[in-house]
Design a protein around this motif. Structure first.
Motif, mmCIF file in Angstrom:
data_model
loop_
_atom_site.group_PDB
_atom_site.id
_atom_site.type_symbol
_atom_site.label_atom_id
_atom_site.label_comp_id
_atom_site.label_asym_id
_atom_site.label_seq_id
_atom_site.Cartn_x
_atom_site.Cartn_y
_atom_site.Cartn_z
ATOM 1 N N TYR A 34 97.365 48.419 -29.924
ATOM 2 C CA TYR A 34 97.933 46.900 -29.804
ATOM 3 C C TYR A 34 96.598 46.154 -28.766
ATOM 4 O O TYR A 34 96.607 46.654 -28.002
ATOM 5 C CB TYR A 34 98.948 46.920 -28.586
ATOM 6 C CG TYR A 34 100.515 47.585 -29.301
ATOM 7 C CD1 TYR A 34 101.098 46.685 -30.575
ATOM 8 C CD2 TYR A 34 100.650 49.148 -29.313
ATOM 9 C CE1 TYR A 34 101.854 47.730 -30.765
ATOM 10 C CE2 TYR A 34 101.727 49.417 -29.994
ATOM 11 C CZ TYR A 34 101.916 48.834 -30.790
ATOM 12 O OH TYR A 34 102.535 49.861 -31.814
ATOM 13 N N GLN A 82 96.485 49.934 -36.963
ATOM 14 C CA GLN A 82 96.909 51.737 -36.949
ATOM 15 C C GLN A 82 95.385 51.893 -37.232
ATOM 16 O O GLN A 82 94.179 51.464 -38.093
ATOM 17 C CB GLN A 82 96.921 51.390 -38.358
ATOM 18 C CG GLN A 82 97.487 53.073 -39.166
ATOM 19 C CD GLN A 82 98.273 52.790 -39.894
ATOM 20 O OE1 GLN A 82 99.698 52.992 -40.113
ATOM 21 N NE2 GLN A 82 97.758 54.132 -40.665
ATOM 22 N N HIS A 95 98.867 54.053 -33.149
ATOM 23 C CA HIS A 95 98.806 52.386 -33.279
ATOM 24 C C HIS A 95 98.134 51.580 -32.011
ATOM 25 O O HIS A 95 98.681 52.642 -30.895
ATOM 26 C CB HIS A 95 100.084 51.470 -33.580
ATOM 27 C CG HIS A 95 100.979 52.235 -35.046
ATOM 28 N ND1 HIS A 95 101.757 52.679 -34.860
ATOM 29 C CD2 HIS A 95 101.154 50.893 -35.997
ATOM 30 C CE1 HIS A 95 102.189 52.709 -36.587
ATOM 31 N NE2 HIS A 95 101.542 52.425 -36.641
ATOM 32 N N LYS A 123 99.138 43.954 -33.860
ATOM 33 C CA LYS A 123 98.815 45.796 -33.971
ATOM 34 C C LYS A 123 98.232 46.186 -35.022
ATOM 35 O O LYS A 123 98.393 46.074 -36.161
ATOM 36 C CB LYS A 123 101.089 46.786 -34.333
ATOM 37 C CG LYS A 123 100.750 47.675 -34.746
ATOM 38 C CD LYS A 123 102.053 48.289 -34.702
ATOM 39 C CE LYS A 123 103.180 48.598 -36.096
ATOM 40 N NZ LYS A 123 104.250 49.169 -36.323
#
Length: 133
Positions: free
Chosen positions: A88, A76, A86, A74
């Motif tokens: 991924y 930011q 966020h 993850k």
């Protein structure tokens, strides 16, 4: 999911089956992982949900299971005006494979210990004369 080790060994498995076997991940989790790998870029939960055709909350739970298993990272992303969101991305496949190999080695060692305990327990019981009543 197979009920016993002998059933697992009889099944035709593909490498993705390891995600279920070792980590207990679901079909949706595997689909989300595949999408993240094939996208070639980090995705938001909303983008993942759209690609798997599920509600955002369902996609989020799948991503959380993948995060917990170490299959997803993850990151930011900060907005210039403040705030963040966020995205991924998949973990490096070599790191995932190394982790699965460690888990398999630990499992193998533990099963070896249990088999030894089984052997000692029942060898001792078989060697002892029956108790007369």
């Amino acid at each position: 999911m197979a009920d016993s080790m002998s059933e697992y060994l009889k099944r035709d498995m593909e490498c993705e089956g390891l995600l279920e076997c070792i980590h207990g991940l679901k079909d949706l989790d595997r689909e989300v992982f595949r999408i993240l790998v094939e996208s070639g870029e980090s995705l938001t939960v909303d983008e993942v949900a759209e690609r798997v055709g599920r509600e955002r909350s369902t996609a989020y739970r799948a991503i959380q299971r993948l995060l917990q298993a170490g299959f997803v990272q993850k990151d930011q992303v900060n907005y210039e005006q403040g705030g963040y969101y966020h995205v991924y991305r998949p973990t490096d496949p070599d790191a995932i494979a190394d982790d699965m190999q460690r888990m398999l080695n630990d499992w193998y060692a533990k099963m070896g210990q249990l088999i030894g305990e089984f052997r000692r327990k029942y060898d001792d019981a078989a060697a002892s004369p029956p108790i007369e009543q």
